[in-house]
Design an enzyme around this catalytic site. Structure first.
Site, PDB file in Angstrom:
ATOM      1  N   ASP A  55       0.798  -1.246   0.062  1.00 44.59           N
ATOM      2  CA  ASP A  55      -0.092  -0.023  -0.145  1.00 44.59           C
ATOM      3  C   ASP A  55       0.922   1.272  -0.200  1.00 44.59           C
ATOM      4  O   ASP A  55       0.363   2.148  -0.192  1.00 44.59           O
ATOM      5  CB  ASP A  55      -1.196   0.010   1.200  1.00 44.59           C
ATOM      6  N   SER A  56       2.238   1.181   0.033  1.00 47.79           N
ATOM      7  CA  SER A  56       3.168   2.223  -0.240  1.00 47.79           C
ATOM      8  C   SER A  56       2.784   2.635  -1.473  1.00 47.79           C
ATOM      9  O   SER A  56       3.241   4.038  -1.930  1.00 47.79           O
ATOM     10  CB  SER A  56       4.549   1.971  -0.082  1.00 47.79           C
ATOM     11  N   ASP A  94      -1.193  -6.209  -0.290  1.00 53.21           N
ATOM     12  CA  ASP A  94      -1.526  -5.334   0.896  1.00 53.21           C
ATOM     13  C   ASP A  94      -2.972  -5.198   1.109  1.00 53.21           C
ATOM     14  O   ASP A  94      -3.673  -4.521   0.442  1.00 53.21           O
ATOM     15  CB  ASP A  94      -0.695  -4.104   1.263  1.00 53.21           C
ATOM     16  N   LYS A 124      -1.126  -9.287   2.811  1.00 56.75           N
ATOM     17  CA  LYS A 124      -0.524  -8.991   3.983  1.00 56.75           C
ATOM     18  C   LYS A 124      -1.449  -7.892   4.883  1.00 56.75           C
ATOM     19  O   LYS A 124      -2.083  -7.152   4.148  1.00 56.75           O
ATOM     20  CB  LYS A 124       0.825  -8.255   3.643  1.00 56.75           C
ATOM     21  N   GLU A 126      -1.225  -5.351   8.640  1.00 53.39           N
ATOM     22  CA  GLU A 126      -0.445  -4.949   9.721  1.00 53.39           C
ATOM     23  C   GLU A 126      -0.889  -5.323  10.918  1.00 53.39           C
ATOM     24  O   GLU A 126      -2.288  -5.246  11.197  1.00 53.39           O
ATOM     25  CB  GLU A 126      -0.273  -3.435   9.590  1.00 53.39           C
ATOM     26  N   GLU A 193       9.579  -4.311  10.055  1.00 55.21           N
ATOM     27  CA  GLU A 193       9.907  -3.111   9.559  1.00 55.21           C
ATOM     28  C   GLU A 193      10.198  -2.190  10.690  1.00 55.21           C
ATOM     29  O   GLU A 193       9.955  -2.106  11.615  1.00 55.21           O
ATOM     30  CB  GLU A 193       8.634  -2.417   8.861  1.00 55.21           C
TER      31      GLU A 193
END
Ligand code: KIV
Length: 295
Positions: A55-56, A94, A124, A126, A193
């Protein structure tokens, strides 16, 4: 009676799979990069074990300051492009902010959309202990999940910035508990991270799933970087990024050459134009007519 499955019914899986990534722990380093579009996916597919549609992309491709505004549909659009552009690497997509935190069933509904509409092999999300129930819910229902702990960019507003984690001993217990919870819940790998090296090393030794580091040192089982950062396309990069190329300045130089060639009427040149087809070429028609008259 049904015989054994034939090839037409069950294709052999040619792509790297989530269990395949998990098996590499302690055997070989796992190499990963982000990819957001088909053409970069095509270029890097053979050289990495998995491609992350991170999602960056909200920051790198769409100019947002954080990943918070990224919608699910955008992740699906980029995820499908990366799957189309690749053949071999596992594609992980993501789950964006707001698409999975509410409840395991909301997470399942959205993750199932991502899997169906992109064709990716895993998602993925978080979060550590707080997401363990959701990770278990998804992975028990056919959705391989990669965890992501330490610096979790979707929590930027709670953390008060993009802050390296685990630099003070009192922070360690919670982050170690996050890693253990994600592994126990059934994640096949976990991204660490922005984390102090000694903590990343301890976590990597203590859990059974591979750790994928970004700013978390060589101690991790694998590494991931944002492709645009390592290619020198991002104007500012964090300290942990090594720029393996300087494509930003190469692109600017090429564009300056192009602009001056256009302005100086040097482009397009004779090699870059199409002539008429033989039948339509006025010169060829004149020659043909004069030959006919003469005969
Ligand atoms: O969104 C992303 O690119 C990521 C990587 C930084 C791991 O999550």
């Amino acid at each position: 009676m049904q015989g054994p499955p034939r090839m037409s019914q069950h294709h052999e899986m040619r792509r790297t799979t989530a269990p395949g990534i998990k098996l590499r722990k302690g055997r070989e380093k796992i190499v990963a990069l982000t990819a957001y579009h088909a053409h970069t996916a095509r270029l890097i597919d053979r050289h990495v074990d998995f491609l992350l549609v991170g999602d960056s992309l909200g920051m790198v491709m769409h100019g947002h300051e954080t990943t918070i505004p990224v919608p699910l549909d955008l992740m699906i659009m980029h995820g499908a492009a990366v799957v189309r552009g690749s053949k071999r690497a596992l594609v992980v997509v993501d789950m964006p902010f707001g698409s999975y935190e509410e409840s395991p069933s909301v997470a399942f509904r959205n993750a199932a959309r991502v899997m169906k509409e992109t064709g990716c092999g895993a998602v993925k999300l978080e979060g550590g202990q707080r997401m363990a129930e959701t990770i278990a819910f998804l992975s028990q229902r056919g959705i391989p999940v990669m965890g992501h702990i330490g610096l979790t960019p979707q929590s930027v507003n709670v953390m008060g910035g993009f802050k390296t984690q685990g630099r003070h001993p009192e922070e360690w217990a919670a982050i170690e508990a996050d890693a253990a919870a994600v592994a126990k819940a059934g994640a096949f790998a976990v991204v660490l991270e922005g984390m102090a090296e000694a903590l990343a090393a301890k976590i990597t030794r203590s859990i059974e799933i591979p750790t994928i580091g970004i700013g978390a040192s060589v101690e991790c089982d694998g590494q991931i970087l944002v492709l645009e950062d390592m290619l020198g396309l991002s104007p500012r990069v964090p300290r942990f990024v090594k720029r393996f190329a300087e494509l930003g300045s190469a692109i600017e130089a090429a564009v300056m050459d192009y602009a001056s060639a256009v302005r100086a009427l040097q482009f397009p040149g004779p090699d870059h134009v199409y002539g008429m087809s033989k039948h339509e070429d006025p010169q060829a028609q004149v020659t043909k007519m004069s030959k006919t008259k003469a005969s």
